[in-house]
Design a protein around this motif. Structure first.
Motif, mmCIF file in Angstrom:
data_model
loop_
_atom_site.group_PDB
_atom_site.id
_atom_site.type_symbol
_atom_site.label_atom_id
_atom_site.label_comp_id
_atom_site.label_asym_id
_atom_site.label_seq_id
_atom_site.Cartn_x
_atom_site.Cartn_y
_atom_site.Cartn_z
ATOM 1 N N SER A 181 0.765 -1.154 -0.032
ATOM 2 C CA SER A 181 0.133 -0.037 0.043
ATOM 3 C C SER A 181 0.842 1.294 -0.077
ATOM 4 N N GLY A 182 2.028 1.161 0.689
ATOM 5 C CA GLY A 182 2.872 2.252 0.664
ATOM 6 C C GLY A 182 3.547 2.447 -0.549
ATOM 7 N N LYS A 183 3.735 1.367 -1.319
ATOM 8 C CA LYS A 183 4.731 1.172 -2.723
ATOM 9 C C LYS A 183 3.716 2.028 -3.628
ATOM 10 N N THR A 184 2.603 1.915 -3.615
ATOM 11 C CA THR A 184 1.332 2.167 -4.854
ATOM 12 C C THR A 184 0.665 3.321 -4.139
ATOM 13 N N VAL A 185 0.765 4.144 -3.070
ATOM 14 C CA VAL A 185 -0.315 5.020 -2.850
ATOM 15 C C VAL A 185 -0.553 6.264 -3.538
ATOM 16 N N GLY A 186 0.421 6.349 -4.506
ATOM 17 C CA GLY A 186 0.503 7.609 -5.361
ATOM 18 C C GLY A 186 1.537 8.526 -4.984
ATOM 19 N N SER A 187 1.151 9.853 -4.988
ATOM 20 C CA SER A 187 2.160 11.022 -5.093
ATOM 21 C C SER A 187 2.358 11.281 -3.601
ATOM 22 N N GLY A 188 1.403 10.794 -2.558
ATOM 23 C CA GLY A 188 1.697 11.280 -1.128
ATOM 24 C C GLY A 188 2.428 10.033 -0.643
ATOM 25 N N ARG A 189 2.686 10.131 0.627
ATOM 26 C CA ARG A 189 3.429 9.032 1.607
ATOM 27 C C ARG A 189 2.789 8.869 2.956
ATOM 28 N N ILE A 190 2.569 7.735 3.185
ATOM 29 C CA ILE A 190 2.046 7.196 4.306
ATOM 30 C C ILE A 190 3.092 7.533 5.317
ATOM 31 N N ASN A 191 2.645 7.989 6.760
ATOM 32 C CA ASN A 191 3.617 8.373 7.818
ATOM 33 C C ASN A 191 4.054 7.263 8.399
ATOM 34 N N THR A 192 3.156 6.326 8.662
ATOM 35 C CA THR A 192 3.752 5.050 9.724
ATOM 36 C C THR A 192 3.131 3.758 9.207
ATOM 37 N N ILE A 193 3.877 2.773 8.969
ATOM 38 C CA ILE A 193 3.468 1.310 8.779
ATOM 39 C C ILE A 193 4.157 0.648 9.865
ATOM 40 N N ILE A 194 3.169 -0.157 10.538
ATOM 41 C CA ILE A 194 3.632 -1.110 11.683
ATOM 42 C C ILE A 194 3.573 -2.380 10.906
ATOM 43 N N GLY A 195 4.801 -3.240 11.002
ATOM 44 C CA GLY A 195 4.650 -4.809 10.316
ATOM 45 C C GLY A 195 4.846 -5.555 11.742
ATOM 46 N N LEU A 196 3.601 -6.161 12.247
ATOM 47 C CA LEU A 196 3.527 -7.275 13.223
ATOM 48 C C LEU A 196 4.146 -8.699 12.858
ATOM 49 N N ASP A 197 5.166 -8.875 13.317
ATOM 50 C CA ASP A 197 5.754 -10.196 12.650
ATOM 51 C C ASP A 197 5.572 -10.378 11.249
ATOM 52 N N PRO A 198 6.057 -9.622 10.398
ATOM 53 C CA PRO A 198 5.941 -9.727 8.944
ATOM 54 C C PRO A 198 6.333 -11.170 8.627
ATOM 55 N N ALA A 199 5.475 -11.879 7.780
ATOM 56 C CA ALA A 199 5.631 -13.162 7.460
ATOM 57 C C ALA A 199 6.866 -13.630 6.655
ATOM 58 N N LEU A 200 7.557 -14.534 6.804
ATOM 59 C CA LEU A 200 8.642 -14.790 6.405
ATOM 60 C C LEU A 200 8.759 -15.916 5.233
ATOM 61 N N PRO A 201 7.943 -16.983 5.087
ATOM 62 C CA PRO A 201 7.815 -17.899 4.106
ATOM 63 C C PRO A 201 7.542 -17.539 2.745
ATOM 64 N N LEU A 202 8.411 -17.496 1.780
ATOM 65 C CA LEU A 202 8.286 -17.094 0.474
ATOM 66 C C LEU A 202 8.552 -15.703 0.102
ATOM 67 N N PHE A 203 9.028 -14.806 1.167
ATOM 68 C CA PHE A 203 9.621 -13.538 1.076
ATOM 69 C C PHE A 203 10.973 -13.560 1.309
#
Length: 338
Positions: free
Chosen positions: A186-208
Motif C-alpha cells: 500500500s505504501g509502494k502504490t499510494v500515489g504521490s503522497g506518502r504514508i506516515n507510519t507502517i507497523i509490521g506485526l511479525d511480517p511473514a517470512l515464508p516465500l519472502f
C-alpha cells in the motif's frame, strides 16, 4: 559391528548436514499449510513455482470496514465513492488507522478486533479494517495476492486523502504477518503522497526474501516503518526490515510458547494492542539484531517504547524488549535483573 556403527555415524552426519543446509528464509522456506503443518520448499523450486502460477492467480476482492467511536463494534462497509464516505461516520479531522489481517483471517478476526478496540479506547479515530479473506485458500495463493491487495489499499488511501481530506501525516497502517506485506505494498502504490507510519506485526517470512525489499514490507514504504518481530526465523522475519525493529523476548520465541507454534507469531498483535492502550513496552537499544536475540544489550533505556506514536521521529535501529509471561506483558521500566 564396526561397519554398522560407521554407517550409522555417516548417516547421522549426513542427516545433520541436510538439516543444517535448510536455512529458513535463506535457501528456502518452511511453507505453512492450511492444516497447521509446514512443508520445506527450496529457493529454486519456490522461484519457479511463483513465476509459473502467477497466470492462474485470481484477483482477490478487498473490502473496507469503518469503525469509529459512533460505531465501535459494527463496521460500516465503505468504498471509494462520495456517497459511501458521506453516509459513514468518517471524519477527516480524526486520525486514521488501517488494520490488515494475515493469512486465514478476516476483518472479523479477534486479532483485528483487539487492535480496533485499543485505538478507539484512546479517543476519536477512523479505524478502517481491510478484508482480503478471499485469498486464504492456501498460503501460495495468499502470497501471490499480496501485491494486488496492497495496491487496492493504496488506492483507497489515495482516494480518502485526495477526495475527503484524510491526513497522510497522521496515518498509520498496521498489518500482521502477510498483512504486513500488504501494508508495505500500500505504501509502494499510494500515489504521490506518502504514508506516515507502517507497523509490521511479525511480517511473514515464508516465500519472502530479505534481499528483495521491492517484494515485501521495507523501510522505504513509509516515512517510518516499524517491525515488531516475535517469531523470527520461523513464521516471521528474523533480520530487521523496518527503520526500527523491536525484538520482544529476543524476537524468536515468546514466554510459554512452543517455538514452531503460531503462539509467538500471534503475540505480536497482542503486544501491539497493549502498547497502544498502555504505552508500557520499554525498549533497550542494541548494536544489531543478533545482540537483541542474545539480549546482549545495555541495561538502560531512554524514551523509545515499542508501538509508540512518537517513534516516527525518535526511533531508529534495533531494540530488545523485555516481556512478562502474563498480561500486562510490557514493562514500564526495565527490570534490574535482565
Amino acid at each position: 559391528m564396526e561397519v554398522f556403527l560407521a554407517l550409522t555415524a555417516l548417516l547421522a552426519v549426513d542427516t545433520a548436514l541436510s538439516i543444517q543446509e535448510r536455512i529458513n528464509g535463506e535457501n528456502g522456506w518452511y511453507v505453512p499449510k492450511i492444516d497447521g503443518t509446514s512443508e520445506w520448499m527450496d529457493l529454486h523450486k519456490a522461484k519457479t513455482l511463483l513465476v509459473n502460477v502467477k497466470r492462474f492467480l485470481f484477483d482477490a476482492d478487498v473490502s473496507f470496514y469503518l469503525y469509529t467511536s459512533s460505531n465501535p463494534t459494527k463496521g460500516k462497509k465503505i468504498s471509494a465513492s462520495k456517497s459511501s464516505i458521506h453516509d459513514s461516520y468518517f471524519n477527516k479531522d480524526h486520525p486514521t488507522r488501517f488494520v490488515i489481517h494475515g493469512w486465514t483471517k478476516s476483518y472479523l478476526d479477534s486479532l483485528t478486533i483487539i487492535i480496533t478496540k485499543a485505538w478507539l479506547s484512546r479517543g476519536d479515530y477512523n479505524i478502517i479494517v481491510v478484508d482480503w479473506a478471499d485469498a486464504r485458500t492456501n498460503y501460495l495463493a495468499a502470497v501471490l495476492a499480496v501485491p494486488g491487495a496492497g495496491g487496492k489499499v493504496g488506492e483507497m488511501i489515495e482516494y480518502l486523502h485526495d477526495s475527503h481530506g484524510m491526513s497522510l501525516k497522521s496515518l498509520i497502517v498496521i498489518g500482521h504477518s502477510l498483512g504486513a506485506h500488504v501494508a508495505g505494498y500500500s505504501g509502494k502504490t499510494v500515489g504521490s503522497g506518502r504514508i506516515n507510519t507502517i507497523i509490521g506485526l511479525d511480517p511473514a517470512l515464508p516465500l519472502f526474501s530479505y534481499y528483495a525489499p521491492n517484494r515485501r514490507l521495507s523501510s522505504d514504504d513509509a516515512f517510518y516503518v516499524e517491525s515488531i518481530q516475535t517469531n523470527g526465523g520461523i513464521f516471521g522475519f528474523l533480520k530487521p526490515i523496518g527503520k526500527a525493529a523491536f525484538y520482544p523476548n529476543g524476537g524468536m520465541q515468546q514466554p510459554e510458547c512452543n517455538l514452531i507454534s503460531f503462539c509467538s507469531h500471534v503475540l505480536s498483535v497482542i503486544y501491539y494492542a497493549e502498547a497502544v492502550t498502555h504505552k508500557n513496552f520499554a525498549a533497550i537499544k542494541c548494536r544489531n539484531y543478533i545482540a537483541a536475540m542474545r539480549r546482549d544489550c545495555s541495561s538502560t533505556y531512554k524514551h523509545v517504547r515499542m508501538g509508540a506514536i512518537g517513534n516516527a521521529h525518535e526511533a531508529e535501529g534495533t531494540f530488545y524488549v523485555p516481556v512478562k509471561q502474563n498480561a500486562p506483558f510490557g514493562y514500564n521500566k526495565i527490570p534490574t535483573d535482565l
